[in-house]
Design an enzyme around this catalytic site. Structure first.
Site, short mmCIF file in Angstrom:
data_model
loop_
_atom_site.label_atom_id
_atom_site.label_comp_id
_atom_site.label_asym_id
_atom_site.label_seq_id
_atom_site.Cartn_x
_atom_site.Cartn_y
_atom_site.Cartn_z
N GLN A 84 0.93 -0.89 -0.09
CA GLN A 84 0.33 -0.29 0.38
C GLN A 84 0.70 0.64 -0.35
O GLN A 84 0.87 2.40 0.56
CB GLN A 84 -1.21 0.37 1.38
CG GLN A 84 -2.48 -0.94 0.97
CD GLN A 84 -2.88 -0.29 -0.32
OE1 GLN A 84 -2.93 0.20 -1.00
NE2 GLN A 84 -4.17 -1.62 -0.28
N SER A 85 2.42 1.51 -0.45
CA SER A 85 2.44 2.36 -0.75
C SER A 85 2.03 3.27 -1.77
O SER A 85 1.98 3.16 -2.30
CB SER A 85 4.01 1.73 -1.33
OG SER A 85 5.09 3.14 -1.70
N ASN A 86 2.19 4.69 -0.76
CA ASN A 86 2.29 6.31 -1.26
C ASN A 86 3.32 6.91 -2.51
O ASN A 86 2.95 7.05 -3.03
CB ASN A 86 2.22 7.13 -0.17
CG ASN A 86 1.01 6.56 0.49
OD1 ASN A 86 -0.13 6.56 0.74
ND2 ASN A 86 1.03 6.65 2.12
#
Ligand SMILES: *Cc1c(COP(=O)(O)O)cnc(C)c1O
Length: 359
Positions: A84-86
């Protein structure tokens, strides 16, 4: 010692850059929260950097990272992070806008259901990124899986380069000297906003992870002679060498500036460990795991000011700010800036990341 905003702009203008962000981002006072906490609280909306709802601090770094990738003739950009890395999502977005091919190696803190993609992982796919999910092996922790993902990316780059394709390998969080230029630029922007609004800040509070944003803030602060205390709340456990490594990154970034430009010696503005306050008291129980303080901060900011902060980064940073105002570590009537670094897509991620305390 400091240089003018015009001279800082001249230095930055010599760096390769792909304009991607909507700048300047809004800066304004949070009246209700200020009253409640007994401080003068302002927010800078770096969640609004993007050309869609999902911008954030990485977009500022990516202007200079994509500039560098284009200047050096790259075809692919590789990067890393959690599923879920921005940062990974904003890299996929920036690469798409720059005509480059994004390849992501993402370690799974929470194993995603590939038939029910959510939040940033879904956006990565819509943006056309080549996504490799790196599941944790039996008994392996997240840091080890991340290191394995870096090795997998490096191998992949070797194969592509053997076939004549040039690749840029962007570290997690975009935390290298090019990326941090984005936050030197942000400090120039902030200085102009402070001058225009006759504002002076005693503290800047923000969330820190890879340290790339902090390095740029610290470098810009030194360059422009700003005197606020930088208070950095970690989103995860960081090691003892964090401040030292972040100072080194800041100085590397300053070292890119100058040659052939205005008279400027980066060493006059060297960032030191003493320029940082690293606060590890608010990430528990862990990275991508909701905290009670973070949950309270998210609800408070939403209900009083109509602004969303996320449970992984900016919510925990705001929790730290609230705790410090309540305890008196931030003296009454201080002028405090909260840097909103984005991340609200986390609300649409897996339930493990959000928790149940928000509703
Ligand atoms: C990445 C990120 C941070 C931390 O920034 P670093 O430059 O990695 O230290 C803070 N907030 C959000 C929302 C992020 O995505």
């Amino acid at each position: 010692m400091n240089i003018s905003t015009d001279n800082a702009k001249a230095l930055l203008a010599a760096m390769p850059r792909k304009e991607l962000a909507f700048l300047p981002t809004p800066l304004y006072r949070l009246d209700k929260l200020s009253d409640e906490l007994g401080i003068n609280l302002y927010i800078k909306r770096d969640d609004f950097t993007g050309s869609n709802l999902y911008g954030g601090n990485k977009t500022r770094k990516l202007e200079f990272l994509m500039g560098r990738a284009l200047e050096t003739g790259c075809e692919y950009v590789f990067t890393y992070g959690a599923t879920q890395s921005n940062h990974a999502m904003q890299t996929a977005w920036a690469a798409a806008k720059s005509g480059l091919k994004p390849v992501l190696y993402l370690a799974a803190v929470v194993t995603p259901d590939m038939n029910d993609l959510k939040a940033n992982l879904l956006l990565d796919k819509i943006l056309g990124a080549e996504v490799h999910v790196v599941d944790l092996l039996e008994g392996e922790d997240f840091a080890a899986a991340e290191h394995r993902s870096f090795d997998m990316g490096a191998e992949h780059i070797k194969r592509l380069e053997a076939d004549g394709h040039k690749c840029m390998d962007i570290p997690m969080g975009g935390a290298n000297e090019y990326g941090s230029l984005g936050y030197i630029n942000a400090m120039v922007e902030l200085t102009e906003q402070m001058q225009a609004g006759s504002l002076h800040f005693d503290y800047l509070y923000h969330s820190t992870g890879s340290g790339g944003t902090l390095a740029g803030i610290a470098a810009g602060r030194k360059l422009l002679g700003l005197d606020f205390e930088i208070h950095s709340i970690t989103a995860m456990e960081v090691g003892e060498s964090y401040a030292k490594a972040t100072a080194a990154l800041a100085n590397k970034s300053l070292g890119l500036l100058g040659p052939g430009q205005i008279a400027f010696a980066p060493e006059d503005f060297a960032v030191e460990e003493a320029d940082f306050v690293i606060d590890q008291n608010h990430y528990a129980p862990g990275y991508e795991m909701p905290s009670e303080g973070g949950t309270e901060a998210i609800r408070m900011l939403a209900r009083e000011e109509g602004i969303f902060v996320d449970p992984v980064y900016s919510g925990k940073a705001l929790a730290g700010l609230i705790a410090d105002a309540r305890s008196g570590r931030i003296p009454k009537d201080s002028n405090v800036l909260f840097l909103h670094t984005g991340g609200s897509t986390a609300f649409f991620a897996e339930k493990e990341i959000i928790g149940t305390g928000l509703f």
